[in-house]
Design a protein around this motif. Structure first.
Motif, PDB file in Angstrom:
ATOM      1  N   HIS A 139      -1.904   2.226  -7.040  1.00 54.01           N
ATOM      2  CA  HIS A 139      -2.160   1.715  -5.691  1.00 54.01           C
ATOM      3  C   HIS A 139      -3.656   1.765  -5.381  1.00 54.01           C
ATOM      4  O   HIS A 139      -4.354   2.703  -5.763  1.00 54.01           O
ATOM      5  CB  HIS A 139      -1.381   2.538  -4.665  1.00 54.01           C
ATOM      6  N   ASP A 140      -4.130   0.742  -4.666  1.00 56.73           N
ATOM      7  CA  ASP A 140      -5.547   0.712  -4.312  1.00 56.73           C
ATOM      8  C   ASP A 140      -5.786   0.892  -2.814  1.00 56.73           C
ATOM      9  O   ASP A 140      -6.911   0.840  -2.336  1.00 56.73           O
ATOM     10  CB  ASP A 140      -6.210  -0.582  -4.787  1.00 56.73           C
ATOM     11  N   THR A 141      -4.731   1.096  -2.031  1.00 61.24           N
ATOM     12  CA  THR A 141      -4.848   1.307  -0.595  1.00 61.24           C
ATOM     13  C   THR A 141      -3.879   2.397  -0.165  1.00 61.24           C
ATOM     14  O   THR A 141      -2.724   2.433  -0.614  1.00 61.24           O
ATOM     15  CB  THR A 141      -4.536   0.014   0.187  1.00 61.24           C
ATOM     16  N   GLU A 178      -6.187   2.841   7.338  1.00 59.04           N
ATOM     17  CA  GLU A 178      -6.131   2.519   5.910  1.00 59.04           C
ATOM     18  C   GLU A 178      -7.390   3.021   5.220  1.00 59.04           C
ATOM     19  O   GLU A 178      -8.447   3.138   5.839  1.00 59.04           O
ATOM     20  CB  GLU A 178      -6.016   1.010   5.675  1.00 59.04           C
ATOM     21  N   LYS A 179      -7.249   3.284   3.930  1.00 56.17           N
ATOM     22  CA  LYS A 179      -8.397   3.642   3.097  1.00 56.17           C
ATOM     23  C   LYS A 179      -8.238   2.981   1.743  1.00 56.17           C
ATOM     24  O   LYS A 179      -7.171   3.054   1.125  1.00 56.17           O
ATOM     25  CB  LYS A 179      -8.493   5.167   2.922  1.00 56.17           C
ATOM     26  N   ARG A 180      -9.301   2.353   1.270  1.00 56.53           N
ATOM     27  CA  ARG A 180      -9.310   1.795  -0.075  1.00 56.53           C
ATOM     28  C   ARG A 180      -9.548   2.916  -1.078  1.00 56.53           C
ATOM     29  O   ARG A 180     -10.418   3.773  -0.892  1.00 56.53           O
ATOM     30  CB  ARG A 180     -10.432   0.752  -0.217  1.00 56.53           C
ATOM     31  N   ILE A 181      -8.751   2.940  -2.119  1.00 59.25           N
ATOM     32  CA  ILE A 181      -8.851   3.994  -3.125  1.00 59.25           C
ATOM     33  C   ILE A 181      -8.876   3.367  -4.514  1.00 59.25           C
ATOM     34  O   ILE A 181      -8.539   2.190  -4.680  1.00 59.25           O
ATOM     35  CB  ILE A 181      -7.678   4.996  -3.024  1.00 59.25           C
ATOM     36  N   GLU A 213      -3.960  10.987  -2.314  1.00 63.95           N
ATOM     37  CA  GLU A 213      -4.797   9.874  -2.761  1.00 63.95           C
ATOM     38  C   GLU A 213      -4.826   9.789  -4.286  1.00 63.95           C
ATOM     39  O   GLU A 213      -4.682   8.702  -4.867  1.00 63.95           O
ATOM     40  CB  GLU A 213      -6.217  10.031  -2.223  1.00 63.95           C
ATOM     41  N   ARG A 271      -2.415   4.218   3.423  1.00 64.74           N
ATOM     42  CA  ARG A 271      -2.395   4.014   4.854  1.00 64.74           C
ATOM     43  C   ARG A 271      -1.485   5.030   5.543  1.00 64.74           C
ATOM     44  O   ARG A 271      -0.657   5.698   4.910  1.00 64.74           O
ATOM     45  CB  ARG A 271      -1.942   2.589   5.173  1.00 64.74           C
ATOM     46  N   PRO A 289       0.815  -1.219   0.000  1.00 62.28           N
ATOM     47  CA  PRO A 289       0.000   0.000   0.000  1.00 62.28           C
ATOM     48  C   PRO A 289       0.851   1.272   0.000  1.00 62.28           C
ATOM     49  O   PRO A 289       1.962   1.294   0.543  1.00 62.28           O
ATOM     50  CB  PRO A 289      -0.803  -0.115   1.298  1.00 62.28           C
ATOM     51  N   ALA A 327      -3.359   6.646  -6.417  1.00 61.57           N
ATOM     52  CA  ALA A 327      -4.199   5.912  -7.366  1.00 61.57           C
ATOM     53  C   ALA A 327      -3.613   5.978  -8.761  1.00 61.57           C
ATOM     54  O   ALA A 327      -3.623   4.984  -9.509  1.00 61.57           O
ATOM     55  CB  ALA A 327      -5.615   6.481  -7.354  1.00 61.57           C
TER      56      ALA A 327
END
Length: 301
Positions: A250-252, A290-293, A242, A254, A216, A246
């Motif tokens: 990257h999809d996460t 964490e955040k999913r992006i 973010e 943190r 991540p 992206a």
């Protein structure tokens, strides 16, 4: 933005320019237009670096030079190169310039009073509060975000300020040697990047982004100067990081943080980060997020 919003902004601009008198060649009843008056006021009693004046007012060098020549011709300022670096010019008020500055100050107070005088106490309070909000939001629009090398002087200024604040706020103090600080190479493309926020050319915030392959993306060393903390800059930095994470696939995203940083923790949660188990052994961290992006975009530079 929709058409109604654009129309409202334009109406506001017309009302303000008319009411505060900037349409007149003789601003505040003096013998100079608003551009010269504003520059004279900005120079102030201490004088100013010409380059800083340009950055502070968002004016091009040619226009500032013309304004300064006009003020020099009227005997209100002197412009001299600094002995240690003749490329840097300093402008100072003369005795006549200080007198004109004082007169402009008095007239400005009178104008402000004339705006408030027709209103009752409640209306005055509402107008002043609305002006403060408008000022804050307009100031936010002038902040620029730039990717810089971590060794850039503005980046180093922000990091020193960050370390100093953490030393003061953390219950155990803060020793950079104990922290999991990324080295400069981790915050340079393709391994990462470092953002600096500038207000009127001065650094007021920063944030690093690590972009490790197969792991991540990670936010590091996000800091906003105390005087810039009501401008939405923390959220804007997160949004930029973010988008760039992206864009690099990257999809996460943190980050970790200390328990005393309540404002930052609130920001992370409101931005969509979820608290997760510790993913590193950072000695100063108490919370990990964490955040999913979205992460399927093209790489950006």
């Amino acid at each position: 933005m929709d058409a109604a919003q654009i129309d409202q902004v334009r109406r506001f601009n017309r009302t303000v320019t008319e009411r505060v008198g900037v349409l007149h060649d003789h601003y505040l009843g003096r013998d100079r237009p608003v551009g010269e008056a504003r520059l004279l006021w900005e120079i102030g009693e201490r004088g100013a670096d010409v380059r800083r004046l340009r950055e502070r007012l968002g004016l091009d060098s040619g226009y500032v030079s013309r304004l300064l020549r006009a003020l020099e011709a009227d005997g209100l300022v002197t412009v001299r190169p600094q002995p240690e670096d003749r490329r840097v010019r300093t402008v100072r008020l003369t005795a006549a310039g200080r007198a004109e500055h004082a007169a402009l100050d008095d007239r400005s107070d009178e104008l402000a009073g004339s705006l408030l005088e027709p209103l009752n106490a409640g209306q005055r309070a509402r107008l002043v509060a609305a002006m403060a909000e408008v000022e804050r939001l307009l100031t936010a629009t002038t902040v620029a975000l730039d990717v810089v090398d971590p060794a850039h002087p503005d980046a180093e200024h922000c990091l020193r300020s960050y370390f100093t604040e953490m030393q003061e706020r953390f219950e155990t103090g803060f020793d950079p040697a104990r922290s999991l600080l990324p080295d400069a190479g981790e915050l340079r493309l393709p391994n990462g990047l470092f953002l600096v926020a500038r207000l009127h050319g001065e650094p007021v915030g920063c944030a690093g982004l690590k972009l490790p392959s197969g792991a991540p993306a990670e936010v590091k060393r996000m800091w906003v100067a105390p005087g810039a903390r009501r401008l939405g800059l923390g959220r804007r930095l997160l949004g930029e990081l973010e988008a760039r994470a992206a864009g690099h696939g990257h999809d996460t995203l943190r980050l970790d943080t200390n328990k005393v940083l309540g404002g930052a923790i609130g920001l992370y949660r409101s931005y969509g980060f979820q608290e997760v188990p510790a993913f590193n052994d950072e000695p100063y961290a108490h919370h990990w997020f964490e955040k999913r992006i979205g992460g399927a975009g093209e790489s950006v530079s």
